[in-house]
Design a protein around this motif. Structure first.
Motif, mmCIF file in Angstrom:
data_model
loop_
_atom_site.group_PDB
_atom_site.id
_atom_site.type_symbol
_atom_site.label_atom_id
_atom_site.label_comp_id
_atom_site.label_asym_id
_atom_site.label_seq_id
_atom_site.Cartn_x
_atom_site.Cartn_y
_atom_site.Cartn_z
ATOM 1 N N LEU A 132 -14.805 3.461 -3.619
ATOM 2 C CA LEU A 132 -14.560 2.879 -2.305
ATOM 3 C C LEU A 132 -13.069 2.641 -2.074
ATOM 4 O O LEU A 132 -12.558 2.862 -0.972
ATOM 5 C CB LEU A 132 -15.339 1.569 -2.162
ATOM 6 N N VAL A 133 -12.381 2.180 -3.111
ATOM 7 C CA VAL A 133 -10.938 1.969 -2.994
ATOM 8 C C VAL A 133 -10.230 3.295 -2.754
ATOM 9 O O VAL A 133 -9.291 3.377 -1.951
ATOM 10 C CB VAL A 133 -10.380 1.280 -4.257
ATOM 11 N N MET A 134 -10.685 4.347 -3.426
ATOM 12 C CA MET A 134 -10.095 5.674 -3.223
ATOM 13 C C MET A 134 -10.249 6.123 -1.771
ATOM 14 O O MET A 134 -9.305 6.631 -1.159
ATOM 15 C CB MET A 134 -10.757 6.694 -4.156
ATOM 16 N N GLY A 135 -11.436 5.933 -1.214
ATOM 17 C CA GLY A 135 -11.671 6.332 0.169
ATOM 18 C C GLY A 135 -10.821 5.557 1.145
ATOM 19 O O GLY A 135 -10.223 6.132 2.077
ATOM 20 N N ALA A 136 -10.746 4.234 0.949
ATOM 21 C CA ALA A 136 -9.948 3.402 1.850
ATOM 22 C C ALA A 136 -8.466 3.731 1.733
ATOM 23 O O ALA A 136 -7.752 3.834 2.743
ATOM 24 C CB ALA A 136 -10.190 1.927 1.542
ATOM 25 N N ALA A 137 -7.982 3.913 0.497
ATOM 26 C CA ALA A 137 -6.570 4.224 0.282
ATOM 27 C C ALA A 137 -6.216 5.578 0.887
ATOM 28 O O ALA A 137 -5.132 5.739 1.481
ATOM 29 C CB ALA A 137 -6.247 4.212 -1.209
ATOM 30 N N ALA A 138 -7.122 6.558 0.754
ATOM 31 C CA ALA A 138 -6.865 7.880 1.329
ATOM 32 C C ALA A 138 -6.744 7.794 2.847
ATOM 33 O O ALA A 138 -5.840 8.393 3.446
ATOM 34 C CB ALA A 138 -7.993 8.840 0.931
ATOM 35 N N ALA A 139 -7.643 7.051 3.474
ATOM 36 C CA ALA A 139 -7.612 6.918 4.928
ATOM 37 C C ALA A 139 -6.344 6.209 5.396
ATOM 38 O O ALA A 139 -5.700 6.629 6.372
ATOM 39 C CB ALA A 139 -8.852 6.164 5.412
ATOM 40 N N ILE A 140 -5.966 5.138 4.705
ATOM 41 C CA ILE A 140 -4.792 4.359 5.111
ATOM 42 C C ILE A 140 -3.510 5.160 4.899
ATOM 43 O O ILE A 140 -2.603 5.161 5.753
ATOM 44 C CB ILE A 140 -4.751 3.033 4.337
ATOM 45 N N PHE A 141 -3.419 5.855 3.758
ATOM 46 C CA PHE A 141 -2.220 6.657 3.495
ATOM 47 C C PHE A 141 -2.113 7.791 4.507
ATOM 48 O O PHE A 141 -1.012 8.113 4.993
ATOM 49 C CB PHE A 141 -2.273 7.213 2.073
ATOM 50 N N ALA A 142 -3.249 8.406 4.843
ATOM 51 C CA ALA A 142 -3.245 9.460 5.854
ATOM 52 C C ALA A 142 -2.866 8.900 7.225
ATOM 53 O O ALA A 142 -2.234 9.594 8.036
ATOM 54 C CB ALA A 142 -4.615 10.135 5.921
ATOM 55 N N GLY A 143 -3.248 7.654 7.491
ATOM 56 C CA GLY A 143 -2.845 7.012 8.735
ATOM 57 C C GLY A 143 -1.336 6.863 8.821
ATOM 58 O O GLY A 143 -0.742 7.050 9.898
ATOM 59 N N THR A 178 4.402 11.382 11.470
ATOM 60 C CA THR A 178 4.430 12.685 12.144
ATOM 61 C C THR A 178 4.294 12.577 13.660
ATOM 62 O O THR A 178 5.020 13.236 14.411
ATOM 63 C CB THR A 178 3.309 13.585 11.605
ATOM 64 N N PHE A 179 3.356 11.724 14.108
ATOM 65 C CA PHE A 179 3.036 11.671 15.532
ATOM 66 C C PHE A 179 3.362 10.332 16.195
ATOM 67 O O PHE A 179 3.157 10.176 17.401
ATOM 68 C CB PHE A 179 1.550 11.986 15.747
ATOM 69 N N GLY A 180 3.796 9.346 15.412
ATOM 70 C CA GLY A 180 4.178 8.069 15.990
ATOM 71 C C GLY A 180 3.029 7.105 16.210
ATOM 72 O O GLY A 180 3.209 6.061 16.849
ATOM 73 N N THR A 181 1.831 7.406 15.701
ATOM 74 C CA THR A 181 0.693 6.502 15.835
ATOM 75 C C THR A 181 -0.274 6.728 14.681
ATOM 76 O O THR A 181 -0.296 7.820 14.095
ATOM 77 C CB THR A 181 -0.049 6.739 17.165
ATOM 78 N N GLY A 182 -1.029 5.670 14.335
ATOM 79 C CA GLY A 182 -2.033 5.836 13.288
ATOM 80 C C GLY A 182 -1.915 4.883 12.126
ATOM 81 O O GLY A 182 -2.810 4.819 11.292
ATOM 82 N N ALA A 183 -0.822 4.128 12.029
ATOM 83 C CA ALA A 183 -0.633 3.225 10.895
ATOM 84 C C ALA A 183 -1.615 2.056 10.952
ATOM 85 O O ALA A 183 -1.886 1.517 12.026
ATOM 86 C CB ALA A 183 0.797 2.702 10.866
ATOM 87 N N PHE A 184 -2.131 1.658 9.800
ATOM 88 C CA PHE A 184 -3.102 0.562 9.703
ATOM 89 C C PHE A 184 -2.396 -0.746 9.367
ATOM 90 O O PHE A 184 -2.679 -1.376 8.347
ATOM 91 C CB PHE A 184 -4.141 0.868 8.612
ATOM 92 N N ASN A 185 -1.491 -1.203 10.208
ATOM 93 C CA ASN A 185 -0.730 -2.409 9.902
ATOM 94 C C ASN A 185 -0.298 -3.120 11.165
ATOM 95 O O ASN A 185 -0.365 -2.562 12.268
ATOM 96 C CB ASN A 185 0.514 -2.049 9.075
ATOM 97 N N ASP A 186 0.177 -4.363 10.971
ATOM 98 C CA ASP A 186 0.762 -5.106 12.072
ATOM 99 C C ASP A 186 2.054 -4.423 12.532
ATOM 100 O O ASP A 186 2.735 -3.750 11.744
ATOM 101 C CB ASP A 186 1.082 -6.546 11.650
ATOM 102 N N ILE A 187 2.380 -4.633 13.787
ATOM 103 C CA ILE A 187 3.566 -4.000 14.360
ATOM 104 C C ILE A 187 4.825 -4.393 13.599
ATOM 105 O O ILE A 187 5.699 -3.564 13.344
ATOM 106 C CB ILE A 187 3.703 -4.385 15.847
#
Length: 215
Positions: free
Chosen positions: A23-34, A40-49
């Protein structure tokens, strides 16, 4: 032998150490890809501004010290804290640490392969999750049973195991703020206690509802 229900099999599967790591692998992969999407595109990060702004400053100015220091510090602290308190803070460990701290470290060292394409980001993120999940499980195994706060079980989600003891403090704080909020928190805590739920949630909801009506 008694045949286990689907729910029992699912519970057993979810309580395995290997499942936690997966589960940690899946979450980390999604967040890192975000984060890759953000770079690359200026949107997608999983964090506060405000936290993403640290990474943005590094990308614009080339100085990743703020993002790397702040976020990597969160990552180390939460990895060490998780097995001790029985809780892995997804915000501090994955969203901030993996999503901002590690990318800032990579970029500060000139390592750009993780951000070369979406699939590379997924693979690198999953690898980071594998390492992190493994470290947390190892620490958990090495910590004596009596040391942990609230046991050594690992939970994923928001909150803290000690939150169940905060209901009286919330009632006192609500009463000091406003008499109606105090009454609401007492009633809410009593209702949740009767339902067998955490009193803290009832105290907060009661204070908000009754306080909001009479303020």
């Amino acid at each position: 032998m008694e045949k286990k229900s689907f729910g029992q099999k699912f519970d057993e599967f979810m309580m395995k150490d290997s499942t936690f790591i997966f589960l940690v692998m899946g979450a980390a992969a999604a967040i890192f890809a975000g984060t890759y999407m953000f770079i690359t595109f200026g949107t997608g990060a999983f964090n506060d501004i405000s936290i993403v702004a640290m990474l943005t400053d590094g990308i614009d100015g080339g100085d990743y010290a703020a993002a790397a220091g702040f976020a990597a510090g969160f990552l180390i602290a939460r990895v060490l804290e998780g097995p001790l308190v029985g809780l892995m803070d997804i915000g501090g460990t994955l969203q901030t640490g993996i999503g901002i701290g590690v990318p800032a470290l990579f970029l500060s060292m000139g390592i750009k392969f993780p951000f070369s394409n979406f699939f590379a980001a997924l693979i690198v993120g999953a690898g980071l999750g594998l390492i992190m999940g493994g470290v947390i499980i190892i620490i958990r195994k090495l910590v004596p049973e009596g040391v942990a706060v609230g046991g050594t079980s690992i939970m994923m989600g928001a909150g803290n195991a000690i939150g169940r003891y905060l209901a009286p403090l919330i009632v006192v704080a609500a009463t000091q703020y406003n008499v109606y909020a105090g009454i609401g928190s007492i009633v809410g805590a009593a209702i949740f206690y009767k339902w067998g739920k955490e009193m803290t949630g009832g105290a907060i909801l009661g204070a908000m509802i009754l306080g909001g009506i009479f303020l």
